[in-house]
Design a protein around this motif. Structure first.
Motif, short mmCIF file in Angstrom:
data_model
loop_
_atom_site.label_atom_id
_atom_site.label_comp_id
_atom_site.label_asym_id
_atom_site.label_seq_id
_atom_site.Cartn_x
_atom_site.Cartn_y
_atom_site.Cartn_z
N ARG A 159 -38.69 4.58 13.32
CA ARG A 159 -39.70 5.32 12.55
C ARG A 159 -39.63 4.93 11.08
O ARG A 159 -40.67 4.83 10.40
N LEU A 160 -38.42 4.74 10.59
CA LEU A 160 -38.24 4.33 9.20
C LEU A 160 -38.93 3.00 8.92
O LEU A 160 -39.59 2.83 7.89
N ASP A 161 -38.82 2.07 9.85
CA ASP A 161 -39.46 0.76 9.67
C ASP A 161 -40.97 0.90 9.63
O ASP A 161 -41.65 0.23 8.84
N ILE A 162 -41.51 1.78 10.48
CA ILE A 162 -42.96 1.99 10.49
C ILE A 162 -43.41 2.65 9.19
O ILE A 162 -44.43 2.28 8.61
N LEU A 163 -42.64 3.64 8.74
CA LEU A 163 -42.98 4.31 7.48
C LEU A 163 -43.00 3.32 6.32
O LEU A 163 -43.90 3.36 5.47
N ARG A 164 -42.04 2.44 6.29
CA ARG A 164 -41.95 1.47 5.19
C ARG A 164 -43.19 0.58 5.16
O ARG A 164 -43.61 0.14 4.09
N ASP A 165 -43.77 0.31 6.32
CA ASP A 165 -44.95 -0.54 6.39
C ASP A 165 -46.25 0.24 6.28
O ASP A 165 -47.34 -0.33 6.44
N THR A 166 -46.15 1.54 6.00
CA THR A 166 -47.34 2.37 5.82
C THR A 166 -47.67 2.41 4.33
O THR A 166 -46.79 2.67 3.50
N PRO A 167 -48.93 2.16 3.96
CA PRO A 167 -49.30 1.98 2.54
C PRO A 167 -49.42 3.30 1.77
O PRO A 167 -50.50 3.66 1.30
N THR A 168 -48.30 4.02 1.65
CA THR A 168 -48.33 5.30 0.94
C THR A 168 -47.69 5.19 -0.43
O THR A 168 -46.92 4.26 -0.70
N VAL A 169 -47.99 6.16 -1.28
CA VAL A 169 -47.43 6.18 -2.63
C VAL A 169 -45.98 6.67 -2.61
O VAL A 169 -45.12 6.11 -3.27
N GLN A 170 -45.71 7.73 -1.85
CA GLN A 170 -44.37 8.32 -1.81
C GLN A 170 -43.93 8.49 -0.36
O GLN A 170 -44.65 9.05 0.45
N ARG A 171 -42.73 8.00 -0.04
CA ARG A 171 -42.18 8.09 1.31
C ARG A 171 -40.84 8.81 1.28
O ARG A 171 -40.07 8.64 0.34
N PHE A 172 -40.58 9.62 2.31
CA PHE A 172 -39.29 10.29 2.36
C PHE A 172 -38.77 10.36 3.79
O PHE A 172 -39.52 10.17 4.76
N LEU A 173 -37.46 10.62 3.91
CA LEU A 173 -36.79 10.72 5.20
C LEU A 173 -36.21 12.11 5.37
O LEU A 173 -35.56 12.64 4.45
N SER A 174 -36.42 12.70 6.54
CA SER A 174 -35.72 13.92 6.92
C SER A 174 -34.69 13.52 7.97
O SER A 174 -35.03 13.37 9.15
N ILE A 175 -33.46 13.31 7.53
CA ILE A 175 -32.40 12.87 8.43
C ILE A 175 -31.71 14.12 8.96
O ILE A 175 -30.58 14.47 8.62
N GLU A 176 -32.44 14.85 9.78
CA GLU A 176 -31.96 16.10 10.36
C GLU A 176 -32.73 16.42 11.64
O GLU A 176 -33.94 16.20 11.68
#
Length: 331
Positions: A159-176
């Motif tokens: 999921r992290l890899d997909i998020l990184r390739d998504t053209p958003t301004v701000q990205r975050f991770l909920s590692i929980e």
């Protein structure tokens, strides 16, 4: 429904959809299942008929997902700028949520630009597809943080890899809930990381070990990523049994420091770090009503007041895409 929350990394929750289905290991002891059942018992209609008991007596979501048009008005009602967790009880990108409704939610986030929104999903494929095409404008909103859940290597890291390739301004991770050692994490393009252990009254809550958490903190430090340690989840997970931030140790006393289930100290420190949060001035209520009506949410205000506000010039509160369409008019 009350929008107050005990989730330490946000200020308000907003649930334009309710209901969900299991997608990965992180869903197995989901707080939203008993939460939905509790809200149903308390008579909240938007949570009715969302869960069911299985043959072992465990409750889970039954696959029903509801969209709540009336909930779209809620952010307009708040007279202060808040940090808002979107769909704490569901997933905006569930396949049963229509594209058009996702667009409606995004439009509310665009217009109420004085708020900062946190959109978290376990379905990043659909998020990436929509934010790369028909809702590319939403990906570019500076007041919306788009994030994914990362509970383990097999489900979370992809999921992290997909998020990184998504053209958003701000990205975050909920590692929980953190369920295992994640190893090396590529934090390129990530603006925030939350870490926490599984909680709840369920005795089946899975453990979280300190040796899984510390490497994430170290990697965030190297990558200059703000780190938020939410909780150990269970007291048994916390190596510091005297941790003053553990709710179990406070025994209901009011204290002057943050508390969490199992505690929230890591090596004797509290890590409650955030990305930069902008809190612009909030329009007056009549202006917010005009904005709400302009995108077809609620009834707004009518007659001479609506005409007066919409015709008064000024750009003090105008979002980039809305300049010239509304202003601050005295009530």
């Amino acid at each position: 429904m009350s929008t107050k929350t005990e989730i330490a990394w946000t200020e308000k929750t907003w649930n334009p959809t309710t209901g969900c289905t299991r997608v990965s290991a992180g869903c197995d002891i989901c707080y939203a299942v008993p939460g939905s059942r509790h809200n149903e018992i308390m008579g909240q209609q938007k949570y009715t008929s969302l869960t069911v008991l299985n043959g072992r007596g465990d409750r889970h979501f039954n696959g029903v997902v509801k969209c709540h048009e009336e909930a779209l008005a809620i952010p307009f009602e708040w007279g202060s700028a808040f940090l808002i967790f979107v769909n704490s009880m569901s997933d905006l990108f569930h396949d049963k949520v229509p594209d058009d409704f996702i667009g409606r939610v995004a439009k509310v986030m665009q217009v109420t630009h004085w708020h900062t929104y946190q959109v978290l999903t376990k379905r990043p494929e659909r998020m990436q597809q929509l934010l790369s095409t028909k809702y590319r404008w939403a990906a570019e909103l500076p007041n919306v943080w788009w994030g994914v859940s990362v509970e383990n290597r097999s489900d979370g890291l992809p999921r992290l890899d997909i998020l990184r390739d998504t053209p958003t301004v701000q990205r975050f991770l909920s590692i929980e809930p953190l369920l295992e050692d994640l190893g090396e994490i590529n934090l390129d393009g990530i603006g925030w990381a939350i870490v926490g252990g599984e909680s709840g009254s369920n005795a089946k809550a899975r453990p979280m070990k300190k040796e899984w958490v510390t490497p994430i903190l170290e990697q965030c430090r190297r990558a200059n990523v703000p780190f938020f340690f939410k909780q150990w989840g269970k007291r048994r997970n916390n190596p510091d049994k005297l941790d003053r931030t553990a709710k179990e140790n406070c025994r209901g006393r009011k204290v002057a420091w943050p508390t969490a289930k199992g505690g929230c100290q890591l090596d004797g420190k509290i890590f409650h770090e955030f990305p930069e949060i902008h809190r612009p001035a909030v329009p007056r209520k009549k202006v917010r009503d005009v904005l709400k009506r302009s995108i077809g949410v609620g009834e707004g205000i009518k007659g001479k007041d609506a005409t007066r506000i919409s015709e008064t010039c000024g750009e003090r509160y105008a979002a980039p895409a809305m300049k010239g369409e509304y202003c601050d008019a005295k009530e």
